[in-house]
Design a protein around this motif. Structure first.
Motif, PDB file in Angstrom:
ATOM      1  N   THR A   4      51.790 -11.043 -34.331  1.00 49.88           N
ATOM      2  CA  THR A   4      51.528 -11.871 -35.434  1.00 49.88           C
ATOM      3  C   THR A   4      50.084 -11.765 -35.617  1.00 49.88           C
ATOM      4  O   THR A   4      49.334 -12.106 -34.795  1.00 49.88           O
ATOM      5  CB  THR A   4      52.106 -13.041 -35.370  1.00 49.88           C
ATOM      6  OG1 THR A   4      53.551 -13.222 -34.904  1.00 49.88           O
ATOM      7  CG2 THR A   4      51.787 -14.145 -36.605  1.00 49.88           C
ATOM      8  N   ASP A   6      47.680 -14.097 -38.219  1.00 45.86           N
ATOM      9  CA  ASP A   6      47.503 -15.037 -38.936  1.00 45.86           C
ATOM     10  C   ASP A   6      46.264 -15.305 -39.567  1.00 45.86           C
ATOM     11  O   ASP A   6      45.225 -15.642 -38.978  1.00 45.86           O
ATOM     12  CB  ASP A   6      47.701 -16.486 -37.921  1.00 45.86           C
ATOM     13  CG  ASP A   6      48.189 -17.654 -38.839  1.00 45.86           C
ATOM     14  OD1 ASP A   6      47.771 -17.720 -39.989  1.00 45.86           O
ATOM     15  OD2 ASP A   6      48.555 -18.703 -37.997  1.00 45.86           O
ATOM     16  N   THR A 276      53.613 -11.951 -45.400  1.00 49.05           N
ATOM     17  CA  THR A 276      54.296 -13.421 -46.031  1.00 49.05           C
ATOM     18  C   THR A 276      53.575 -14.555 -45.962  1.00 49.05           C
ATOM     19  O   THR A 276      52.844 -14.840 -45.108  1.00 49.05           O
ATOM     20  CB  THR A 276      55.664 -13.409 -45.346  1.00 49.05           C
ATOM     21  OG1 THR A 276      56.256 -14.543 -46.189  1.00 49.05           O
ATOM     22  CG2 THR A 276      55.476 -13.868 -43.895  1.00 49.05           C
ATOM     23  N   ALA A 282      58.827 -15.522 -41.703  1.00 51.90           N
ATOM     24  CA  ALA A 282      58.557 -14.921 -40.657  1.00 51.90           C
ATOM     25  C   ALA A 282      59.217 -14.988 -39.451  1.00 51.90           C
ATOM     26  O   ALA A 282      59.504 -14.328 -38.670  1.00 51.90           O
ATOM     27  CB  ALA A 282      56.837 -15.329 -40.457  1.00 51.90           C
ATOM     28  N   ARG A 286      61.498 -12.414 -37.347  1.00 47.38           N
ATOM     29  CA  ARG A 286      61.056 -12.369 -35.827  1.00 47.38           C
ATOM     30  C   ARG A 286      62.333 -12.334 -35.227  1.00 47.38           C
ATOM     31  O   ARG A 286      62.644 -11.562 -34.257  1.00 47.38           O
ATOM     32  CB  ARG A 286      60.060 -13.263 -35.542  1.00 47.38           C
ATOM     33  CG  ARG A 286      59.673 -12.779 -33.939  1.00 47.38           C
ATOM     34  CD  ARG A 286      58.301 -13.956 -33.710  1.00 47.38           C
ATOM     35  NE  ARG A 286      57.302 -13.694 -34.542  1.00 47.38           N
ATOM     36  CZ  ARG A 286      56.939 -14.553 -35.484  1.00 47.38           C
ATOM     37  NH1 ARG A 286      57.758 -15.493 -35.786  1.00 47.38           N
ATOM     38  NH2 ARG A 286      55.797 -14.474 -36.209  1.00 47.38           N
ATOM     39  N   ILE A 313      53.755  -8.784 -38.036  1.00 48.46           N
ATOM     40  CA  ILE A 313      53.958  -9.749 -39.177  1.00 48.46           C
ATOM     41  C   ILE A 313      52.811 -10.669 -39.499  1.00 48.46           C
ATOM     42  O   ILE A 313      51.887 -11.257 -38.629  1.00 48.46           O
ATOM     43  CB  ILE A 313      55.039 -10.861 -38.649  1.00 48.46           C
ATOM     44  CG1 ILE A 313      56.328 -10.245 -38.303  1.00 48.46           C
ATOM     45  CG2 ILE A 313      55.274 -12.200 -39.724  1.00 48.46           C
ATOM     46  CD1 ILE A 313      57.280 -10.982 -38.008  1.00 48.46           C
ATOM     47  N   LEU A 315      50.486 -13.375 -41.579  1.00 47.07           N
ATOM     48  CA  LEU A 315      50.849 -14.626 -42.235  1.00 47.07           C
ATOM     49  C   LEU A 315      49.585 -14.937 -43.194  1.00 47.07           C
ATOM     50  O   LEU A 315      48.393 -14.783 -42.953  1.00 47.07           O
ATOM     51  CB  LEU A 315      50.957 -15.890 -41.504  1.00 47.07           C
ATOM     52  CG  LEU A 315      52.202 -15.646 -40.597  1.00 47.07           C
ATOM     53  CD1 LEU A 315      51.979 -16.956 -39.362  1.00 47.07           C
ATOM     54  CD2 LEU A 315      53.363 -16.057 -41.331  1.00 47.07           C
TER      55      LEU A 315
END
Length: 438
Positions: A4, A6, A276, A282, A286, A313, A315
């Motif tokens: 992830t 972020d 996203t 998310a 996941r 992913i 964010l």
């Protein structure tokens, strides 16, 4: 399984964004020395070098490097009926969409007797590479051949690696697709050596050099295309496939997850990226990834790809930030699964192909959308495009002036020629007016 990133609460600069995007460590330049050696081997030893490389890399010595017409015809006749129908549909749909890529000839009249014509002229001969490693790609035959044919290319050579399970010939499904398209010049050869053979020719095989080489392949194929790029045109240095999905809270998590897995299926280095502004989406994706990745046929390959540094992913604060990230990434395939895809796509500048809405998955583009699936990877969509009829076309200008029209500009031409200290340029015009009879 998947990392992830972020970026919420941050506003990276464009240069910082480029450094933040997840990428594999694939380095085409690292393969250049080996690729050059294989190309040089083909230049020096021709047919025997190709046979030796087939045994070394494909585990088989082809009975014949040039595939016979009877073998192509047999492959067409032996195609699974369902596959044949699907291929014929793909061919027609890609033909329809590709015809729009051929610009019309235009004429510009700058004055009486002063005309510049613009035409788009095809190259005469091209070489098309169809890979044959972890999977068989008859769809790549369609995507390479159709644009060349629509552009008006008269001579097409297709190469694909020798297959051990088929006696060293090209995979019969690839041969069948070539036969459906009327391709008669097919060679069982692959890798960097095949790129060298297309660029330099192999006299013993009556294989003549081509003007453009297209088609995806492994890192050695990409390196070989870079090497021969000064001798022949290439489409791009295709790397591992990639998908980036921009999705919001309105997206169906199962759709998003399935699309990420579908690209991860290609290769352990494939990139699957979700961007996203919805932490809830998310989280759902996941959790679904674990389940879908385990249950798919190529689970091990998918797991490695999703766990790699190239997949993530991401964010972001909002869809505007998502578009900025995507533009910095320059994805091969971009899906937009949001409540209003049209609003997002207006901010997208860099992408190989863009798939709008929940019912336009990348899988559709791979086969039957009518678009081409040979697309720029590794961020190259920031400055290049996918394969199309235009890949095989060259814009040419035709200048047509009569005596009076030349006379209208001769004094200004003289002034510019003198300013550049090129008096013979002006004299080449003046000589046409030395005598009134001329």
């Amino acid at each position: 399984m998947i990392q992830t990133i972020d970026l919420r609460g941050h506003k990276p600069s464009p240069s910082e964004l480029i450094n933040l995007v997840p990428r594999s460590l694939t380095d085409v330049s690292a393969a250049q020395v080996a690729a050059q050696q294989l190309i040089d081997d083909v230049i020096d030893r021709g047919e025997q070098a190709i046979l030796d490389q087939a045994l070394r890399f494909d585990g088989v010595t082809p009975r014949s490097i040039r595939v016979s017409q009877s073998d192509i015809d047999e492959a067409v006749a032996s195609l699974d009926p369902h596959v044949r129908v699907a291929l014929e549909a793909a061919i027609e749909r890609v033909r329809m969409a590709t015809r729009a890529q051929v610009p019309p000839a235009t004429t510009t009249t700058l004055g009486e007797g002063a005309v510049v014509e613009q035409r788009w002229h095809p190259v005469e001969r091209v070489g098309l590479y169809v890979p044959g490693g972890k999977a068989v790609y008859p769809s790549s035959v369609v995507m390479n051949v159709v644009p060349a044919q629509i552009a008006g290319v008269r001579s097409i050579a297709l190469v694909s690696p020798a297959q051990r399970e088929f006696g060293g010939s090209v995979h019969p499904t690839i041969l069948g697709a070539a036969g459906l398209l009327g391709i008669t010049e097919v060679y069982a050869m692959g890798g960097a050596g095949a790129i060298g053979a297309l660029a330099y020719g192999v006299p013993a095989l009556d294989l003549h050099p081509v003007q453009v080489i297209t088609g995806p392949g492994n890192v050695y194929v990409a390196a070989a295309k870079r090497i021969v790029g000064a001798r022949t045109g290439i489409d791009s240095e295709a790397g591992p496939t990639e998908i980036l999905i921009i999705a919001d809270a309105d997206a169906d998590a199962s759709f998003v997850t399935a699309d990420l897995v579908s690209q991860a299926e290609h290769d352990e280095l494939a990139a699957a990226v979700l961007v996203t502004d919805s932490p809830e989406l998310a989280d759902r994706v996941r959790s679904l990834l674990d389940e879908m990745a385990r249950s798919t046929r190529h689970a091990e390959r998918v797991a490695i790809a999703l766990d790699g540094i190239q997949s993530a992913i991401v964010l972001v604060d909002d869809l505007s930030a998502a578009a900025e990230f995507s533009n910095a990434y320059g994805p091969e395939h971009l899906e937009i699964q949001t409540i209003d895809p049209d609003a997002v796509v207006s901010s997208i500048h860099n992408a190989g192909a863009i798939f709008l809405g929940a019912y336009s998955p990348v899988s559709l583009g791979d086969y039957l959308a009518g678009s081409n699936h040979v697309l720029p990877t590794g961020g190259q969509s920031r400055f290049s495009s996918g394969l199309g009829a235009y890949t095989f076309l060259r814009p040419q200008q035709i200048i047509r002036y009569d005596r009076a029209a030349l006379g209208e500009v001769k004094d200004r031409l003289h002034a510019l020629a003198e300013s550049e200290n090129l008096p013979a340029h002006a004299e080449a015009v003046a000589v046409r007016f030395d005598s009134p009879d001329r």
